[in-house]
Design an enzyme around this catalytic site. Structure first.
Site, PDB file in Angstrom:
ATOM      1  N   LYS A  80     -75.284   3.877 -17.955  1.00 15.94           N
ATOM      2  CA  LYS A  80     -74.117   4.512 -17.332  1.00 15.94           C
ATOM      3  C   LYS A  80     -73.503   3.517 -16.370  1.00 15.94           C
ATOM      4  O   LYS A  80     -74.198   2.652 -15.854  1.00 15.94           O
ATOM      5  CB  LYS A  80     -74.535   5.773 -16.560  1.00 15.94           C
ATOM      6  CG  LYS A  80     -73.407   6.739 -16.300  1.00 15.94           C
ATOM      7  CD  LYS A  80     -73.094   7.549 -17.519  1.00 15.94           C
ATOM      8  CE  LYS A  80     -71.979   8.526 -17.299  1.00 15.94           C
ATOM      9  NZ  LYS A  80     -71.876   9.461 -18.430  1.00 15.94           N
TER      10      LYS A  80
HETATM   11  P1  NAD Z   1     -61.988  14.258 -17.077  1.00 14.85           P
HETATM   12  O1  NAD Z   1     -61.743  13.289 -15.984  1.00 14.85           O
HETATM   13  O2  NAD Z   1     -61.193  14.162 -18.321  1.00 14.85           O
HETATM   14  O3  NAD Z   1     -61.813  15.754 -16.520  1.00 14.85           O
HETATM   15  C1  NAD Z   1     -62.499  16.236 -15.411  1.00 14.85           C
HETATM   16  C2  NAD Z   1     -61.912  17.583 -15.046  1.00 14.85           C
HETATM   17  O4  NAD Z   1     -62.679  18.160 -13.991  1.00 14.85           O
HETATM   18  C3  NAD Z   1     -60.475  17.513 -14.545  1.00 14.85           C
HETATM   19  O5  NAD Z   1     -59.774  18.641 -15.037  1.00 14.85           O
HETATM   20  C4  NAD Z   1     -60.642  17.615 -13.031  1.00 14.85           C
HETATM   21  O6  NAD Z   1     -59.483  18.098 -12.377  1.00 14.85           O
HETATM   22  C5  NAD Z   1     -61.778  18.590 -12.975  1.00 14.85           C
HETATM   23  N1  NAD Z   1     -62.462  18.618 -11.683  1.00 14.85           N
HETATM   24  C6  NAD Z   1     -62.793  17.600 -10.880  1.00 14.85           C
HETATM   25  N2  NAD Z   1     -63.372  18.073  -9.765  1.00 14.85           N
HETATM   26  C7  NAD Z   1     -63.399  19.404  -9.890  1.00 14.85           C
HETATM   27  C8  NAD Z   1     -63.873  20.470  -9.058  1.00 14.85           C
HETATM   28  N3  NAD Z   1     -64.431  20.222  -7.883  1.00 14.85           N
HETATM   29  N4  NAD Z   1     -63.738  21.749  -9.531  1.00 14.85           N
HETATM   30  C9  NAD Z   1     -63.173  22.003 -10.724  1.00 14.85           C
HETATM   31  N5  NAD Z   1     -62.714  21.048 -11.540  1.00 14.85           N
HETATM   32  C10 NAD Z   1     -62.821  19.774 -11.114  1.00 14.85           C
HETATM   33  O7  NAD Z   1     -63.551  14.165 -17.363  1.00 14.85           O
HETATM   34  P2  NAD Z   1     -64.330  14.530 -18.706  1.00 14.85           P
HETATM   35  O8  NAD Z   1     -64.407  13.307 -19.533  1.00 14.85           O
HETATM   36  O9  NAD Z   1     -63.800  15.800 -19.266  1.00 14.85           O
HETATM   37  O10 NAD Z   1     -65.791  14.760 -18.121  1.00 14.85           O
HETATM   38  C11 NAD Z   1     -66.164  16.005 -17.536  1.00 14.85           C
HETATM   39  C12 NAD Z   1     -67.676  16.078 -17.508  1.00 14.85           C
HETATM   40  O11 NAD Z   1     -68.176  15.951 -18.838  1.00 14.85           O
HETATM   41  C13 NAD Z   1     -68.366  14.984 -16.690  1.00 14.85           C
HETATM   42  O12 NAD Z   1     -69.529  15.533 -16.093  1.00 14.85           O
HETATM   43  C14 NAD Z   1     -68.768  13.978 -17.748  1.00 14.85           C
HETATM   44  O13 NAD Z   1     -69.885  13.204 -17.360  1.00 14.85           O
HETATM   45  C15 NAD Z   1     -69.122  14.906 -18.894  1.00 14.85           C
HETATM   46  N6  NAD Z   1     -69.077  14.266 -20.226  1.00 14.85           N
HETATM   47  C16 NAD Z   1     -67.930  13.710 -20.707  1.00 14.85           C
HETATM   48  C17 NAD Z   1     -67.931  13.148 -21.973  1.00 14.85           C
HETATM   49  C18 NAD Z   1     -66.683  12.583 -22.585  1.00 14.85           C
HETATM   50  O14 NAD Z   1     -66.725  12.231 -23.780  1.00 14.85           O
HETATM   51  N7  NAD Z   1     -65.572  12.502 -21.901  1.00 14.85           N
HETATM   52  C19 NAD Z   1     -69.105  13.116 -22.721  1.00 14.85           C
HETATM   53  C20 NAD Z   1     -70.252  13.710 -22.211  1.00 14.85           C
HETATM   54  C21 NAD Z   1     -70.228  14.282 -20.953  1.00 14.85           C
END
Ligand code: NAD
Length: 410
Positions: free
Chosen positions: A104
């Protein structure tokens, strides 16, 4: 870091290690990260001043294949959080059986305060600091919170300046730049597929289920749209600006269009509630898809959902997890529920290595096959050891990594 992510991953590890009967020396070997890199990234800000940021890359384990894991831009990023997330990646790639290890990375910054030009300079500076330890057969980053296909394109381009054309150095790239069809929606789609597998074992249907999603970014917005397409009702969504509720169902396509136009849900036509209140809203399925440490001992007893699908990494603290087990709430754990992303990243990498590109239908079909197979394995372990799905997934993942480590030898 907002909560102790490392302590949480170690707690889940120790629970599984007990079932696997792992000796202490083996546990220590498996838990210890292979390499931790910290780099200073100095860039010129748009106003002419110097911005200094700290970037991290933690490579936890590569016994099953090259290190693999996302790159996060957030002010909570620190060595401990990145290590915890790298560890989770190791078990995740093993759970879904893709031939990668776990890593990571992240840069401690507030990306929303940076212009696109500053973000580009920062990404390139980070690559300058880590290019020697990454590469298509060494360590392959991908998008995570606040990073996207554009960031991956800058990453790819900067790496090419050192090593020439190497599309397999990062995944989650734009389709126009050696990305894969179906990658953008993969994590959300995987979370939906995981939900369907659990519902099958419960003899229930997704149609008509009331769903709440915390975080409406890549994972949350795609999961919402796909659930909706299957006849579920999304009754609440949230992002950093707060919660948005409609008991009759939110149109996730319209919400995604709103975010694309306005960068957040601010101003979206729905009843506004406090962001934290979304987690305890009345619903059948809760999908935390934002930050870690959201479901805690303080709100776990107020959660109404009977199924929690961990789209985010580490959204549930160990105390909350024990409460959910006691309450009979089914938690589909992050290391399986959000593994659709790394699974399609593997497909993207395989396409890059072969310079042969797949149709989206093939990507989605292969993803479905992997998610179904992994659920079957997790469910078998859960039945055999009479344990919850998270413990079973950790037993499965750690067991596979230990087997590869043992076969390699010291
Ligand atoms: P992203 O940046 O696209 O979206 C994050 C979202 O969370 C946004 O809508 C943001 O406004 C919201 N957010 C941030 N702080 C917040 C809060 N305090 N309360 C409510 N909403 C809040 O990120 P993503 O890629 O969708 O990732 C989200 C989660 O999924 C993370 O934990 C990431 O590690 C995990 N994840 C992502 C992927 C991927 O392929 N993108 C894969 C596995 C896991």
């Amino acid at each position: 870091m907002s909560y102790d992510a490392l302590e949480a991953t170690r707690y889940y590890f120790d629970k599984a290690a007990k079932i696997l009967d792992l000796p202490d020396d083996v546990s220590l070997q498996l838990k210890t990260p292979h390499r931790e890199v910290q780099v200073e990234c100095n860039i010129e800000l748009d106003d002419g001043s110097i911005g200094t940021f700290i970037g991290f890359r933690v490579q936890h384990d590569n016994s099953r294949g090259p290190f693999k894991g996302g790159l996060r831009y957030h002010h909570h990023v620190d060595a401990e959080e990145v290590t915890a997330l790298a560890t989770l990646m190791t078990w995740k790639t093993a759970v879904v059986g893709v031939p990668f290890g776990g890593a990571k990375g992240g840069i401690q910054c507030k990306p929303w305060d940076l212009s696109p030009a500053e973000l580009q300079r920062l990404t390139r500076k980070f690559v300058d600091g880590v290019y020697d330890v990454i590469g298509p057969t060494k360590d392959i980053p991908a998008p995570d919170m606040n990073t996207n296909a554009q960031v991956m394109a800058w990453f790819f381009d900067q790496y090419a300046k050192y090593r020439g054309y190497s599309p397999g150095v990062v995944t989650g790239k734009p389709v126009e730049m050696a990305g894969s069809l179906g990658r953008a929606s993969a994590t959300g789609r995987g979370a939906v597929l995981a939900t369907l597998e659990l519902l099958k074992t419960l003899g229930e249907d997704i149609a008509g289920k009331r769903i709440v999603i915390q975080g409406f970014g890549n994972v949350g917005s795609w999961a919402g749209r796909i659930y909706q397409g299957l006849g579920a009702k999304i009754v609440g969504i949230s992002d950093i600006t707060g919660g948005y509720v409609n008991p009759e169902g939110i149109d996730c396509e319209a919400a995604a269009t709103h975010v694309a136009e306005h960068k957040s849900l601010e101003g979206f036509a729905a009843e506004r509630i406090d962001g934290d209140a979304i987690l305890t809203l009345d619903c059948d399925i809760l999908v935390p898809a934002a930050l870690g440490g959201q479901l805690t001992k303080d709100n776990a007893r107020d959660v109404k959902a009977t199924i929690i699908v961990e789209g985010a990494n580490g959204p549930t603290t160990p105390e909350a997890d024990e409460i959910f087990i006691e309450r009979g709430i089914h938690v589909i754990p992050d290391i399986y529920a959000n593994a659709g992303g790394v699974t399609v990243s593997y497909f993207e990498w395989a396409q890059n290595m072969q310079h042969f590109y797949w149709e989206e239908e093939r990507v989605n079909n292969e993803l479905e096959r992997v998610m179904k197979k992994a659920f079957k394995s997790i469910h078998e372990v859960a039945t055999k050891h009479s344990c919850d799905l998270r413990t079973a997934a950790f037993v499965l993942g750690i067991g596979r990594v230990w087997e590869a480590t043992r076969l390699r030898g010291l």
